[in-house]
Design a protein around this motif. Structure first.
Motif, PDB file in Angstrom:
ATOM      1  N   LEU A  10      27.905  12.309 -36.883  1.00 12.87           N
ATOM      2  CA  LEU A  10      29.018  13.501 -36.369  1.00 12.87           C
ATOM      3  C   LEU A  10      30.194  13.534 -36.764  1.00 12.87           C
ATOM      4  O   LEU A  10      30.455  12.706 -36.836  1.00 12.87           O
ATOM      5  CB  LEU A  10      28.827  13.553 -35.013  1.00 12.87           C
ATOM      6  N   ASP A  11      30.264  14.739 -37.606  1.00 12.77           N
ATOM      7  CA  ASP A  11      31.804  14.378 -37.897  1.00 12.77           C
ATOM      8  C   ASP A  11      32.367  16.140 -38.417  1.00 12.77           C
ATOM      9  O   ASP A  11      32.152  16.633 -39.549  1.00 12.77           O
ATOM     10  CB  ASP A  11      32.043  13.748 -39.468  1.00 12.77           C
ATOM     11  N   GLY A  12      32.580  16.744 -37.024  1.00 11.76           N
ATOM     12  CA  GLY A  12      32.901  18.064 -37.005  1.00 11.76           C
ATOM     13  C   GLY A  12      31.424  18.882 -36.527  1.00 11.76           C
ATOM     14  O   GLY A  12      32.163  18.488 -34.809  1.00 11.76           O
ATOM     15  N   LEU A  13      30.864  19.757 -36.295  1.00 16.12           N
ATOM     16  CA  LEU A  13      30.195  20.329 -35.637  1.00 16.12           C
ATOM     17  C   LEU A  13      28.411  20.277 -35.501  1.00 16.12           C
ATOM     18  O   LEU A  13      27.703  19.603 -36.327  1.00 16.12           O
ATOM     19  CB  LEU A  13      30.615  22.102 -35.129  1.00 16.12           C
ATOM     20  N   VAL A  14      27.984  20.333 -34.161  1.00 20.11           N
ATOM     21  CA  VAL A  14      26.945  20.103 -34.094  1.00 20.11           C
ATOM     22  C   VAL A  14      26.211  20.902 -33.855  1.00 20.11           C
ATOM     23  O   VAL A  14      26.947  21.429 -32.323  1.00 20.11           O
ATOM     24  CB  VAL A  14      25.184  19.098 -34.142  1.00 20.11           C
ATOM     25  N   TRP A  15      24.980  21.733 -33.335  1.00 22.13           N
ATOM     26  CA  TRP A  15      24.313  22.740 -31.981  1.00 22.13           C
ATOM     27  C   TRP A  15      23.007  21.824 -31.521  1.00 22.13           C
ATOM     28  O   TRP A  15      23.055  21.186 -31.685  1.00 22.13           O
ATOM     29  CB  TRP A  15      24.350  23.536 -32.172  1.00 22.13           C
ATOM     30  N   ALA A  16      23.187  21.783 -29.970  1.00 25.49           N
ATOM     31  CA  ALA A  16      22.436  20.951 -29.528  1.00 25.49           C
ATOM     32  C   ALA A  16      21.963  21.846 -28.287  1.00 25.49           C
ATOM     33  O   ALA A  16      23.223  22.642 -27.555  1.00 25.49           O
ATOM     34  CB  ALA A  16      23.003  19.241 -29.202  1.00 25.49           C
ATOM     35  N   LYS A  17      21.063  21.484 -27.549  1.00 28.99           N
ATOM     36  CA  LYS A  17      20.198  21.881 -26.254  1.00 28.99           C
ATOM     37  C   LYS A  17      21.175  21.386 -25.655  1.00 28.99           C
ATOM     38  O   LYS A  17      21.094  19.989 -25.042  1.00 28.99           O
ATOM     39  CB  LYS A  17      18.712  21.805 -26.493  1.00 28.99           C
ATOM     40  N   ALA A  18      21.587  22.545 -24.552  1.00 25.91           N
ATOM     41  CA  ALA A  18      22.153  21.968 -22.959  1.00 25.91           C
ATOM     42  C   ALA A  18      22.003  21.211 -22.194  1.00 25.91           C
ATOM     43  O   ALA A  18      20.442  21.288 -21.867  1.00 25.91           O
ATOM     44  CB  ALA A  18      22.780  22.786 -22.471  1.00 25.91           C
ATOM     45  N   GLY A  19      22.706  20.373 -21.833  1.00 27.94           N
ATOM     46  CA  GLY A  19      21.790  18.945 -21.243  1.00 27.94           C
ATOM     47  C   GLY A  19      21.358  17.520 -22.103  1.00 27.94           C
ATOM     48  O   GLY A  19      20.983  16.992 -21.087  1.00 27.94           O
ATOM     49  N   SER A  20      21.532  17.847 -23.462  1.00 25.38           N
ATOM     50  CA  SER A  20      20.721  17.230 -23.918  1.00 25.38           C
ATOM     51  C   SER A  20      21.735  15.845 -24.263  1.00 25.38           C
ATOM     52  O   SER A  20      20.642  14.504 -25.173  1.00 25.38           O
ATOM     53  CB  SER A  20      19.941  17.645 -25.145  1.00 25.38           C
ATOM     54  N   MET A  21      22.337  15.329 -24.039  1.00 26.91           N
ATOM     55  CA  MET A  21      23.148  14.877 -24.233  1.00 26.91           C
ATOM     56  C   MET A  21      23.242  13.715 -23.206  1.00 26.91           C
ATOM     57  O   MET A  21      22.920  13.354 -21.994  1.00 26.91           O
ATOM     58  CB  MET A  21      25.278  14.589 -24.060  1.00 26.91           C
ATOM     59  N   VAL A  22      22.414  12.400 -24.325  1.00 23.11           N
ATOM     60  CA  VAL A  22      22.365  10.910 -22.985  1.00 23.11           C
ATOM     61  C   VAL A  22      23.572   9.982 -23.336  1.00 23.11           C
ATOM     62  O   VAL A  22      23.700   9.144 -22.523  1.00 23.11           O
ATOM     63  CB  VAL A  22      21.211  10.292 -23.285  1.00 23.11           C
ATOM     64  N   ALA A  23      24.305  10.220 -24.567  1.00 29.60           N
ATOM     65  CA  ALA A  23      25.267   8.830 -24.676  1.00 29.60           C
ATOM     66  C   ALA A  23      26.133   9.026 -25.615  1.00 29.60           C
ATOM     67  O   ALA A  23      25.788   9.571 -26.705  1.00 29.60           O
ATOM     68  CB  ALA A  23      24.646   7.207 -24.604  1.00 29.60           C
ATOM     69  N   TYR A  24      27.515   8.789 -26.166  1.00 29.37           N
ATOM     70  CA  TYR A  24      27.520   8.765 -27.153  1.00 29.37           C
ATOM     71  C   TYR A  24      29.183   7.679 -27.395  1.00 29.37           C
ATOM     72  O   TYR A  24      29.659   7.321 -26.464  1.00 29.37           O
ATOM     73  CB  TYR A  24      28.690  10.387 -27.524  1.00 29.37           C
ATOM     74  N   HIS A  25      29.622   7.468 -28.705  1.00 25.14           N
ATOM     75  CA  HIS A  25      30.507   7.231 -28.292  1.00 25.14           C
ATOM     76  C   HIS A  25      31.931   7.760 -29.869  1.00 25.14           C
ATOM     77  O   HIS A  25      31.082   8.176 -30.777  1.00 25.14           O
ATOM     78  CB  HIS A  25      30.886   5.541 -29.218  1.00 25.14           C
ATOM     79  N   GLY A  26      32.572   7.771 -29.060  1.00 31.98           N
ATOM     80  CA  GLY A  26      33.901   8.703 -30.724  1.00 31.98           C
ATOM     81  C   GLY A  26      34.621   9.118 -29.417  1.00 31.98           C
ATOM     82  O   GLY A  26      34.643   9.523 -28.111  1.00 31.98           O
ATOM     83  N   LYS A  27      35.491  10.558 -30.463  1.00 26.95           N
ATOM     84  CA  LYS A  27      35.887  11.272 -29.603  1.00 26.95           C
ATOM     85  C   LYS A  27      34.995  12.497 -30.070  1.00 26.95           C
ATOM     86  O   LYS A  27      34.924  13.644 -30.761  1.00 26.95           O
ATOM     87  CB  LYS A  27      37.177  11.454 -30.158  1.00 26.95           C
ATOM     88  N   ILE A  28      34.174  13.489 -28.979  1.00 33.19           N
ATOM     89  CA  ILE A  28      33.133  14.971 -28.866  1.00 33.19           C
ATOM     90  C   ILE A  28      33.902  15.506 -27.375  1.00 33.19           C
ATOM     91  O   ILE A  28      33.759  14.456 -26.607  1.00 33.19           O
ATOM     92  CB  ILE A  28      32.062  13.498 -29.197  1.00 33.19           C
ATOM     93  N   LYS A  29      34.154  16.463 -28.200  1.00 33.41           N
ATOM     94  CA  LYS A  29      34.483  17.554 -27.078  1.00 33.41           C
ATOM     95  C   LYS A  29      32.661  17.838 -26.391  1.00 33.41           C
ATOM     96  O   LYS A  29      32.399  18.301 -28.371  1.00 33.41           O
ATOM     97  CB  LYS A  29      35.178  18.395 -27.718  1.00 33.41           C
ATOM     98  N   PHE A  30      32.194  18.800 -25.941  1.00 33.45           N
ATOM     99  CA  PHE A  30      31.426  19.492 -25.813  1.00 33.45           C
ATOM    100  C   PHE A  30      32.206  20.691 -24.544  1.00 33.45           C
ATOM    101  O   PHE A  30      32.279  20.707 -24.334  1.00 33.45           O
ATOM    102  CB  PHE A  30      30.294  18.887 -24.071  1.00 33.45           C
ATOM    103  N   ASP A  31      31.281  22.331 -25.346  1.00 31.17           N
ATOM    104  CA  ASP A  31      31.779  23.591 -25.177  1.00 31.17           C
ATOM    105  C   ASP A  31      30.039  23.881 -25.235  1.00 31.17           C
ATOM    106  O   ASP A  31      29.472  23.736 -25.960  1.00 31.17           O
ATOM    107  CB  ASP A  31      32.210  24.403 -25.820  1.00 31.17           C
ATOM    108  N   ARG A  32      29.626  24.748 -23.702  1.00 27.00           N
ATOM    109  CA  ARG A  32      28.535  25.767 -23.854  1.00 27.00           C
ATOM    110  C   ARG A  32      29.291  26.324 -24.257  1.00 27.00           C
ATOM    111  O   ARG A  32      29.735  27.134 -24.738  1.00 27.00           O
ATOM    112  CB  ARG A  32      28.000  25.759 -21.825  1.00 27.00           C
ATOM    113  N   GLU A  33      27.636  27.065 -24.690  1.00 26.65           N
ATOM    114  CA  GLU A  33      28.130  28.471 -26.029  1.00 26.65           C
ATOM    115  C   GLU A  33      28.522  29.500 -24.959  1.00 26.65           C
ATOM    116  O   GLU A  33      28.336  29.434 -23.371  1.00 26.65           O
ATOM    117  CB  GLU A  33      26.201  28.431 -26.619  1.00 26.65           C
ATOM    118  N   GLY A  34      29.265  30.095 -25.453  1.00 24.57           N
ATOM    119  CA  GLY A  34      29.770  31.088 -25.110  1.00 24.57           C
ATOM    120  C   GLY A  34      28.923  32.550 -24.768  1.00 24.57           C
ATOM    121  O   GLY A  34      28.124  32.471 -26.110  1.00 24.57           O
TER     122      GLY A  34
END
Length: 225
Positions: free
Chosen positions: A30-54
């Motif tokens: 990731l270097d920017g934005l990606v859309w993903a299914k809510a609840g699908s994140m299992v791990a990450y490293h770096g600086k990532i912010k998560f927002d649920r679709e408005g």
């Protein structure tokens, strides 16, 4: 322990934005934005912010369709820089690279897609009263990567003029964007299996394209609240 770590540790494969870390784990560089299914994140490293679709982020029509179906295809945005790992109940992941193409994906089987992909929700109104929660799909089009999931190994069936393909809606994962399925009821199956049988409702694909099925009948889940 050393052998286990060696066999299972993360390895960079240099495949680009989406990378299959394992057949059931998607790595997003990731270097920017990606859309993903809510609840699908299992791990990450770096600086990532998560927002649920408005609720109105993609317009009132999309929000209405999602509320009407009640099905679990909520999306989240992951924004930032780092490595993000996504999975969905251990399902097999397939990466598709669209080149000005379009595809319909079952709402429960869309894992992630690049922000350049245009998408809209399509409710199969004619079947909505036949199955619990109806049937709800996402139409993806443009150029970029999308990741879809299947239970076990998928099978792609070619649809040719004069040779329609009939599928079970609960086993249907995706189909080419130029196809518009019709729904039919098999009275003999309905009688054989009972009035509540899903097999009595079928999707019929005609034209020139493809349809992807899985060896599993996925009961559509309804979100609560």
């Amino acid at each position: 322990m050393d052998e286990f770590i060696k066999q299972t540790e993360q390895k960079d494969k240099g495949e680009g934005f989406f990378e299959l870390e394992t057949p059931r784990m998607l790595e997003v560089n990731l270097d920017g934005l990606v859309w993903a299914k809510a609840g699908s994140m299992v791990a990450y490293h770096g600086k990532i912010k998560f927002d649920r679709e408005g609720i109105l982020e993609h317009g009132l029509g999309t929000a209405f369709k999602k509320a009407l179906t009640g099905e679990g295809a909520s999306l989240m945005k992951a924004n930032g820089r780092g490595k993000l790992y996504l999975a969905d109940e251990g399902k097999k992941i397939i990466i598709l690279n669209l080149q000005n193409d379009s595809i319909y994906v079952n709402g429960n089987d869309l894992l992630a897609f690049e922000p350049g992909i245009k998408w809209k929700i399509k409710l199969m109104r004619r079947i909505a009263g036949m199955m619990a929660g109806g049937l709800f799909n996402v139409h993806c089009e443009g150029t970029g990567m999308i990741a879809i999931t299947t239970h076990y190994e998928p099978l792609t069936l070619r649809v040719s003029p004069g040779q329609p393909v009939i599928t079970d809606p609960n086993a249907t994962v995706a189909w080419s964007g130029n196809l518009q399925p019709e729904f039919q009821t098999d009275i003999s199956l309905k009688t054989f299996f009972g009035r509540g049988s899903g097999e009595s409702i079928q999707m019929r694909f005609e034209g020139d394209g493809f349809v992807v099925v899985q060896p599993y009948e996925e009961v559509k889940r309804v979100e609560k609240g």
